[in-house]
Design an enzyme around this catalytic site. Structure first.
Site, PDB file in Angstrom:
ATOM      1  CB  THR A  39      -0.996  -0.025   1.190  1.00 42.55           C
ATOM      2  OG1 THR A  39      -1.933   1.041   1.036  1.00 42.55           O
ATOM      3  CG2 THR A  39      -0.307   0.117   2.529  1.00 42.55           C
ATOM      4  CG  ASN A  40      -0.332   4.674  -1.392  1.00 41.68           C
ATOM      5  OD1 ASN A  40      -0.983   5.480  -0.756  1.00 41.68           O
ATOM      6  ND2 ASN A  40      -0.835   4.005  -2.429  1.00 41.68           N
ATOM      7  CG  HIS A  41       3.345   6.903   3.454  1.00 41.69           C
ATOM      8  ND1 HIS A  41       3.392   6.202   4.633  1.00 41.69           N
ATOM      9  CD2 HIS A  41       4.580   6.836   2.926  1.00 41.69           C
ATOM     10  CE1 HIS A  41       4.617   5.740   4.809  1.00 41.69           C
ATOM     11  NE2 HIS A  41       5.353   6.104   3.778  1.00 41.69           N
TER      12      HIS A  41
END
Ligand code: C5P
Length: 400
Positions: free
Chosen positions: A211-213
Site C-alpha cells: 500500500t502507500n501513505h
C-alpha cells in the site's frame, strides 16, 4: 443582508454577555429574526428583560415553563433556525458541545440544530490558550462549526492577551459572510460527481499487502465540498480511518482492480470526477492463498501493472469534467502536464513532496492547478480550503 434570517442567539455565562445586547440589536437591525437562548449562568451577567426587549421575543432558559409546565422545544427551535450563534461562548460550553453534554436548553438546542453553528469564544487568556480549549475548538471546527476568533486586548481579569470576544460589528460581518458562503453553495444541485480517495491495498498473501501513505484526507475534503454545494457524490474509497462526509455515498474498495470496477460503473451516469486516490501502479501477479513461509533466501514478488482508472474515465469523457492529481518529486510541472494530456484531465492538481506541509498525512496542502492555458499556484492552506479552490475551478468550467 440578513433579511428574514432566523438566528438563535445563545448566550453563556461570561462577562462578555453584555456585548450580546448590542449584537442582538445589530442582528435585528439587519433584518434578522432573533430568538435568545441563555444558559442559567448567563442570566447573572445580562438580564433576560434586556434581551427579550432587544430581540422582541421572550428569552428561553429552562426546558419548561415552571408556571404552566409548557415545554420549550429545542427540536422545533433547532428546525426553525438558519443559524445558531453562540456569543459569548465560554470554555465550559465549548467543552460540552464537544462531548455532547446536554444539561441546559442551549446545549440540547445545539444537539438538535440542523443549521450552521457559529461560536464566538470569550474567556481569560490562559483558559483560551489551554490545550484543552484549543483542542475543543479544533474539534468543533472539524465538525463544521464556524469559530469567530476572539481578539487580543485587556480582559476582565485585568490581564492582557487573546480571549476577548470579537466585537458585535465584527461578529455580524462574519455571520453575513457565512450566509453568503452558504448561498454560493447550492450551485452544483442536480450534478453527479465521483471522487476516488485514499490508498489501495494489493494483497500478497492473506496476511501481507502493498500500500502507500495516502490517508484519503484530500479526497474526503473534496467529496464533502462537492456535497455541500448540492452535488450527488459517490466517494470510492480505499482503506481510511476517516468518517464519511455528510450527504456522500461511500463505496469501500480494497484493491486497484476493485476501485477500477466501482469507478467505471459510477462514471456511467456521472457529470464529473475527481481522481484523488493513490492507486497502486503494480499488484502481485498471483496472490498466495496461504501465508508465505520465510526462508533464509531472499525473496522476489513478481508484479504486474494495474489498470489506470483515470485514463479509462478520461478516454470515455465526452464533455464531462475530469480532474486528476499529481504527486511528484521531480520535474513536477512537466510530469503534471504529461498527465493532463495522457489522461484527458481538464486540470491537474499538482502537489509536491518538496513543499513542507504538502502531500500525505497532514491537514494542509500546497497545490498548483495546471490546465491547458497555464498554471495557478496557491499558498499553503488547509485541505478543506484546497478543496474549496478545486471545486471553485470545477464550477468555473461547468459554467463556461
Ligand atoms: O500516472 P499517475 O499515477 O502519477 O497519475 C496520478 C493520477 O491518476 C491521480 O489523479 C490518480 O488518482 C490517477 N490514477 C488512477 N488510476 C491509476 C493510477 C493513477 O486513477 N491506476
Amino acid at each position: 443582508m440578513l433579511n428574514g434570517k432566523h438566528i438563535i442567539l445563545g448566550i453563556t455565562g461570561s462577562i462578555a454577555a453584555y456585548k450580546a445586547a448590542m449584537l442582538c440589536r445589530l442582528l435585528v437591525k439587519e433584518g434578522a429574526e432573533v430568538r435568545v437562548v441563555m444558559t442559567p449562568l448567563a442570566k447573572q451577567f445580562i438580564t433576560p428583560l434586556t434581551m427579550a426587549t432587544l430581540s422582541k421575543h421572550p428569552i428561553l432558559v429552562e426546558f419548561f415553563n415552571p408556571e404552566n409546565g409548557e415545554w420549550n422545544s429545542h427540536v422545533s427551535l433547532g428546525e426553525w433556525a438558519d443559524m445558531l450563534l453562540i456569543a459569548p461562548a465560554t470554555a465550559n460550553t465549548l467543552a460540552k458541545m464537544v462531548t455532547g453534554v446536554a444539561d441546559n436548553l442551549l446545549l440540547t438546542t445545539y444537539l438538535s440544530a440542523r443549521s450552521k453553528v457559529a461560536v464566538a469564544p470569550a474567556m481569560d487568556l490562559d483558559m483560551y490558550a489551554h490545550v484543552t480549549t484549543q483542542q475543543n475548538l479544533q474539534t468543533l471546527a472539524e465538525r463544521g462549526v464556524a469559530i469567530i476568533e476572539p481578539q487580543a486586548g485587556e480582559l476582565a481579569s485585568g490581564l492582557v492577551g487573546k480571549g476577548r470576544m470579537a466585537e458585535p460589528e465584527d461578529i455580524v460581518e462574519q455571520v453575513k459572510a457565512i450566509f453568503a458562503e452558504q448561498e454560493k453553495k447550492k450551485s452544483l444541485e442536480g450534478k453527479r460527481y465521483i471522487v476516488t480517495a485514499g490508498a489501495t491495498i494489493e494483497a500478497i498473501d492473506p496476511v501481507r499487502y502493498i500500500t502507500n501513505h495516502s490517508t484519503g484526507k484530500m479526497g474526503y475534503a473534496i467529496a464533502e465540498e462537492l456535497a455541500m454545494r448540492g452535488a450527488e457524490v459517490s466517494l470510492i474509497s480505499g482503506r481510511t480511518t476517516l468518517p464519511t462526509p455528510k450527504g456522500v455515498k461511500r463505496i469501500d474498495v480494497l484493491s486497484a482492480e476493485d476501485m477500477y470496477n466501482a469507478a467505471v460503473k459510477e462514471w456511467e451516469d456521472a457529470d464529473g470526477g475527481v481522481m484523488c486516490a493513490a492507486v497502486a501502479d503494480y499488484t502481485p501477479v498471483a496472490v498466495a492463498d496461504r501465508k508465505l513461509k520465510k526462508s533464509d533466501d531472499d525473496m522476489r514478488i513478481e508484479l504486474k501493472r494495474t489498470k489506470d482508472i483515470a485514463k479509462e474515465l478520461g478516454a470515455n469523457k465526452v464533455n464531462r469534467i475530469l480532474v486528476g492529481f499529481a504527486l511528484e518529486t521531480d520535474n513536477e510541472e512537466a510530469n503534471a502536464e504529461g498527465k493532463l494530456q495522457r489522461k484527458n484531465f481538464d486540470f491537474v492538481v499538482l502537489n509536491s513532496l518538496q513543499d513542507a506541509g504538502a502531500g500525505f498525512r497532514g491537514d494542509t496542502n500546497k497545490v498548483t492547478l495546471i490546465d491547458r492555458n497555464g498554471s495557478e499556484e496557491h499558498p499553503l492552506m488547509s485541505k478543506s480550503e484546497v478543496a474549496d479552490v478545486i471545486v471553485d475551478k470545477i464550477e468555473r468550467i461547468e459554467n463556461a
